[in-house]
Design a protein around this motif. Structure first.
Motif, short mmCIF file in Angstrom:
data_model
loop_
_atom_site.label_atom_id
_atom_site.label_comp_id
_atom_site.label_asym_id
_atom_site.label_seq_id
_atom_site.Cartn_x
_atom_site.Cartn_y
_atom_site.Cartn_z
N GLY A 818 0.77 -1.23 0.00
CA GLY A 818 0.00 0.00 0.00
C GLY A 818 0.80 1.28 0.00
N ASP A 819 2.13 1.18 0.11
CA ASP A 819 2.97 2.39 0.09
C ASP A 819 3.43 2.68 -1.32
N ASN A 820 3.11 3.89 -1.80
CA ASN A 820 3.45 4.29 -3.17
C ASN A 820 4.19 5.62 -3.14
N TYR A 821 5.35 5.65 -3.79
CA TYR A 821 6.19 6.85 -3.79
C TYR A 821 6.44 7.32 -5.22
N PHE A 822 6.49 8.65 -5.39
CA PHE A 822 6.79 9.24 -6.69
C PHE A 822 7.73 10.43 -6.49
N VAL A 823 8.67 10.57 -7.40
CA VAL A 823 9.59 11.71 -7.39
C VAL A 823 9.63 12.28 -8.80
N ASN A 824 9.60 13.61 -8.91
CA ASN A 824 9.60 14.29 -10.20
C ASN A 824 10.57 15.46 -10.17
N LEU A 825 11.18 15.74 -11.30
CA LEU A 825 12.08 16.88 -11.45
C LEU A 825 11.61 17.75 -12.61
N GLY A 826 11.90 19.05 -12.51
CA GLY A 826 11.55 19.94 -13.59
C GLY A 826 12.48 21.13 -13.65
N TYR A 827 12.64 21.65 -14.86
CA TYR A 827 13.45 22.86 -15.04
C TYR A 827 12.70 23.76 -16.01
N GLN A 828 12.64 25.06 -15.67
CA GLN A 828 11.95 26.01 -16.54
C GLN A 828 12.81 27.25 -16.75
N PHE A 829 12.90 27.66 -18.03
CA PHE A 829 13.60 28.88 -18.39
C PHE A 829 12.62 29.79 -19.11
N THR A 830 12.57 31.05 -18.68
CA THR A 830 11.64 32.01 -19.25
C THR A 830 12.38 32.99 -20.15
N PHE A 831 11.94 33.04 -21.40
CA PHE A 831 12.48 34.01 -22.36
C PHE A 831 11.62 35.28 -22.29
N GLU A 832 12.28 36.42 -22.18
CA GLU A 832 11.53 37.67 -22.10
C GLU A 832 11.01 38.10 -23.46
N LYS A 833 11.83 37.95 -24.52
CA LYS A 833 11.42 38.34 -25.87
C LYS A 833 11.77 37.21 -26.84
N PRO A 834 10.78 36.53 -27.40
CA PRO A 834 9.36 36.66 -27.10
C PRO A 834 9.04 36.02 -25.74
N LYS A 835 7.89 36.38 -25.16
CA LYS A 835 7.51 35.88 -23.83
C LYS A 835 7.10 34.42 -23.93
N MET A 836 7.96 33.51 -23.43
CA MET A 836 7.61 32.10 -23.45
C MET A 836 8.43 31.34 -22.41
N ASP A 837 7.89 30.16 -22.02
CA ASP A 837 8.54 29.30 -21.04
C ASP A 837 8.98 28.01 -21.71
N LEU A 838 10.22 27.64 -21.48
CA LEU A 838 10.73 26.33 -21.88
C LEU A 838 10.78 25.47 -20.62
N ASN A 839 10.01 24.39 -20.63
CA ASN A 839 9.91 23.53 -19.46
C ASN A 839 10.33 22.12 -19.82
N ILE A 840 11.23 21.54 -19.03
CA ILE A 840 11.66 20.15 -19.20
C ILE A 840 11.34 19.42 -17.91
N SER A 841 10.51 18.39 -17.99
CA SER A 841 10.10 17.65 -16.80
C SER A 841 10.45 16.18 -16.93
N TRP A 842 10.88 15.62 -15.83
CA TRP A 842 11.16 14.18 -15.73
C TRP A 842 10.19 13.62 -14.70
N ARG A 843 9.20 12.90 -15.17
CA ARG A 843 8.14 12.41 -14.31
C ARG A 843 8.39 10.96 -13.90
N ASN A 844 8.01 10.65 -12.68
CA ASN A 844 8.10 9.29 -12.17
C ASN A 844 9.52 8.74 -12.28
N ILE A 845 10.45 9.45 -11.65
CA ILE A 845 11.87 9.09 -11.72
C ILE A 845 12.11 7.68 -11.18
#
Length: 881
Positions: A818-845
């Motif tokens: 019954g014990d379930n564990y999850f770990v996730n990592l993410g990195y986000q970089f925001t560009f001002e011009k043009p306004k946008m987010d680059l996101n890289i996620s690693w789910r369920n490591i």
């Protein structure tokens, strides 16, 4: 019945007596040193200069205020403050009086009061939260802000609650564009485009009823920064493994005459986009007839995990939605809301079900693999004129479903295939008209609709051999269901104000006709000819009713009382050509309901209600012949029309202090139900269940306690929320021909913390602990405890980028794993011009591939394991339009 009426009218007497208690009213007007009226000045009253606040108020647009206070103190301490002015303080006698307050400019007072005003302001029943005050670096859409606001709670499905009650309207600049599907705006409207979130307490959506009908519910209004706002989001993502994609574009425009929100979304990453078109509209009291989809048949499903679908949902979805509002003229809007969803989902899991009967326990083990094909078209076309003296709303609504499911079940002794075709269509038109004629308000309502469904379930090999084939195995069984329904409900009345009282009598009639045809085929299409296995049922329900309501609002608006006295003559006629049977029932019913709302002070509010209601069977509980609802569920209701009478009582206490950003609420409710039928479940050794209705008077009762609170700590930039509930119920159940009393107890505690710890660290935590216990009479046969804990950490090495780490734990006391564990990592970089987010996620490591869970209910418990999505990496680009 007599006892319930005595209790009901005794409660009315108590509240009428309390309503006569006197209070001190301090009223007056606030000016500056140039005799200019000051709107928004804060008036606070206490016993003395060091005591806690007894009451407070806000001056209106003319600088006027009126504050009611109830205390035995001989004197009162009055304190009046306004941004940029010195504080006015005065000790006055504890008696009703009018005052004239003049404030002088002061730069020192400006600094202290201005800080609080940047967070929250109050104008009457409207609370305005500043978005900039609550916004963190990682907040992108308005839902990120709403979840932090004290008093607001967003449930996992996206529904918004205020003080533990669902909101009734979601406005954008005062316009109801989305008609209940507000997740589209919540998840896509940029937080940068919003200036304030307004909570409209006791909000009456119909302007002409504003001074006539008291509303207990709140609404939300989103205030934008610009008169013309072009906003929205666009997302494109790709990942592995397997090959992943995510596409989303949601442009929107808002101005004074036109609003539009359009979206196209597609992904196979586990994101459940169907939540964005879920309708949370609050139906009017008495609006019984709907075109909601009815599932007569189903395949055996696997219990879904109780956390984010991105962990487990194996999907391939496409969603398109268009929501357009055009203001034709002042107060008149034309709206179109339409959406199409196409989704393919896979489910893979294992289930062990244990049934508890008074004499035995029965275990069923199933390995399940399902394929779900979902196709839905839904829409609303609305014309609404919401003016001060007249109201008109006509809404045409339609729902179309073309769903199909496939299932394969492996059991220790057999393999079972399931195929389900599950189409549905419904259309209705709802008209509501309120018009001022002289000193009366004339009302008219009409609700007319039609639904149709033809469903088909195929099971291989055939089940219930002893019933269908003399105990011998056979190849397959096919269940066909054809159901139709049409309805109309029409009423007319008027509303008239008599001083502080308002009366609203209404006359009406309704008719609902339902037809049900079912057939069962065995083997190569051979129909089961026995009359016990087919239905040719027609059910007609008609009603003539007179509904009257009395409302009272005190002069100081601290008391609001409501008494409704609906009287109806209902007639039910059931005829089955197959069985050549008829059932009839005529009843004259009286369903009174009383509610009271009392503002004890500026911060405290109490409410109570009591009511008596009746419920009669729908056609889903009225057919004579057996119906195979699922591969191991066979139902029939060869009994009279069921009648249910319920008494319900509720009391609540709420505390709301906008000055301290503190919200608290607590409530207790009790219901007692009597029924003329009891439903018997006969459970076989292989888990097959035969459900039948038995003529036997029985009763049930439920106690519910709820409490919660939320607090925003301004200096810590932290929002803390905590909610708890406890439920206790008792009911009777026939299990394998043995009558037993089933008792259930449940407790739930959930909380969250959203904190901006420093300029480089933001932390969010949410947790839930619950217990559920069920048993027969005085012995408990099963108890389960579940835990859910989620923590998210956001590290900001620079303002335009962050690293996120999240950990999740889910556990229960019944499952061996019954014990379930999850770990996730993410990195986000925001560009001002043009306004946008680059996101890289690693789910369920940790690559957790199975989720083990357990839950119980009345006389059985289920332990399941669900196949999860594997460890995967996803890169997305998100643009703010």
């Amino acid at each position: 019945m007599n006892n319930s009426r005595k209790i009901f009218f005794f409660l009315i007497s108590i509240f009428v007596v309390f309503a006569g208690y006197s209070q001190t009213e301090i009223s007056g007007q606030v000016f500056d040193d140039n005799s200019k009226k000051l709107s928004g000045a804060t008036i606070m009253i206490s016993k003395d200069s060091i005591s806690s606040i007894l009451a407070y108020g806000i001056s209106d647009s003319d600088g006027r205020f009126q504050v009611s206070v109830k205390t035995e103190s001989e004197s009162l301490f009055l304190k009046v403050s306004y941004i940029g002015f010195g504080t006015f303080e005065k000790t006055v006698q504890n008696k009703s009086q009018q005052l004239e307050v003049k404030l002088l400019p002061s730069s020192e007072a400006l600094k202290e009061v201005l800080v609080k005003s940047e967070i929250l302001q109050q104008r009457g029943d409207t609370l305005s939260f500043s978005v900039d005050a609550f916004k963190d670096k990682n907040d992108r859409v308005i839902a990120d802000i709403l979840k932090k606001l004290p008093g607001i709670d967003i449930r996992p499905n996206g529904q918004i609650f205020y003080k533990d009650e669902p909101i009734q309207k979601y406005y954008i600049e005062g316009l109801d564009l989305l008609e209940g599907r507000y997740n589209l705006a919540n998840n896509n409207l940029s937080a940068d485009a919003v200036s304030k979130v307004e909570i409209l307490e006791n909000h009456q959506p119909v302007k002409v009823l504003d001074s006539l009908e008291f509303s207990e519910r709140a609404s939300i209004n989103i205030k934008l920064k610009k008169d013309i706002t072009v906003s929205g989001t666009a997302t494109a993502g790709i990942g592995a493994a397997p090959l992943l994609w995510q596409t989303k574009i949601t442009p929107m425009i808002f101005n004074k005459k036109r609003q539009a929100l359009v979206t196209y979304q597609s992904n196979n990453t586990g994101s459940d986009v169907s939540r964005e078109i879920r309708d949370f509209s609050i139906r009017l009291f008495g609006d019984e007839f709907t075109i909601d989809k009815t599932d007569w048949l189903s395949i055996q499903n696997v219990a879904e995990p109780p956390f984010s679908q991105e962990r487990w949902l194996d999907n391939n979805v496409h969603l398109g939605s268009a929501n357009i509002l055009q203001r034709i003229k002042e107060d008149m809007d034309l709206k179109l809301n339409i959406s199409y969803l196409n989704d393919y989902q896979q489910q893979d899991g294992k289930t062990q079900t244990r049934y508890f009967t008074p004499t035995d326990t029965i275990d069923v083990i199933e390995n399940t693999n399902n394929e779900l094909y979902l196709s839905t078209l839904q829409g609303k076309l609305t014309l609404e004129n919401n003016a001060d003296k007249n109201y008109f709303k006509n809404q045409l609504e339609f729902n179309g479903f073309w769903n199909a499911n496939r299932g394969l079940i492996d059991r220790p002794d057999s393999q079972i295939k399931q195929q389900l075709e599950n189409p549905f269509f419904g259309i209705k038109n709802n008209l509501r008209l309120l018009r001022t004629v002289g000193k009366q308000l004339i009302t008219f309502n009409s609700n007319t609709g039609y639904t149709k469904t033809n469903q088909e379930l195929l099971v291989q090999p055939g089940q219930f051999e002893a019933i269908f084939n003399g105990g011998d195995p056979y190849e397959e069984i096919q269940q066909l269901v054809s159901a139709k329904k049409w309805f109309t409900d029409n009423s007319a009345g008027f509303t008239k104000a008599l001083g502080r009282f308002t009366i609203s009598p209404k006359f009406g009639f309704s008719i609902q006709n339902q037809q049900l045809d079912t057939d069962i085929f065995l083997g190569e299409g051979d129909e089961v000819l026995d009359a016990d296995f087919k239905n040719r049922t027609e059910f007609v329900e008609s009603s003539v009713y007179f509904k009257n309501s009395f409302r009272f609002k005190s002069k100081d608006e601290t008391w609001n009382l409501n008494l409704s006295t609906p009287l109806a003559f209902k007639s039910f006629d059931l005829e089955d050509d197959n069985f050549e049977e008829k059932r009839n029932l005529d009843r004259l019913i009286f369903e009174p309901r009383f509610s009271v709302d009392k503002k004890l002070s500026a911060f405290w509010e109490v409410d109570a209600s009591a009511g008596l209601s009746y419920k009669f069977a729908e056609i889903q509980q009225l057919y004579y012949g057996f119906l195979l609802n699922g591969y191991r569920n066979l139902n029939r209701y060869n009994a009279p029309i069921s009648e249910e009478q319920q008494q319900s009582y509720r009391g609540g206490l709420a505390y709301r202090n906008p000055l301290k950003q503190l919200f608290l609420n607590a409530s207790y409710s009790y219901s007692f139900t009597e029924n003329n039928l009891l439903y018997s479940s006969n459970i076989g050794e292989n888990g097959t269940t035969i459900l039948e209705a038995v003529i036997l008077d029985n009763s049930s009762n439920t106690h519910s306690f709820r409490g919660g609170g939320s607090k925003y700590f301004r200096k810590l930039k932290t929002t803390f929320k905590l909610n708890a509930s406890y439920n206790l119920s008792q009911r009777q159940q026939l299990l394998n021909n043995t009558l037993a009393e089933v008792n259930t107890k449940s407790f739930s505690l959930r909380g969250s913390v959203d904190a901006e710890i420093s300029s480089w660290l933001i932390a969010n935590y949410s947790g839930n602990f619950s217990t559920y216990t069920s048993g027969f009479e005085k012995s408990d046969f099963q108890q389960i405890e579940t835990h859910q804990h989620v923590i998210d950490l956001y590290f900001y090495p620079k303002d335009n980028q962050y690293l996120s780490v999240s950990g999740e734990y889910y556990g229960n006391s019944l499952s061996e794993n019954g014990d379930n564990y999850f770990v996730n990592l993410g990195y986000q970089f925001t560009f001002e011009k043009p306004k946008m987010d680059l996101n890289i996620s690693w789910r369920n490591i940790l690559n957790t591939d199975q989720f083990s869970n357990a839950y119980n209910n009345q006389y059985y418990y289920v332990e399941s394991s669900y196949r999860l999505r594997p460890s995967q990496v996803l890169a997305t680009l998100k643009f703010t339009l």
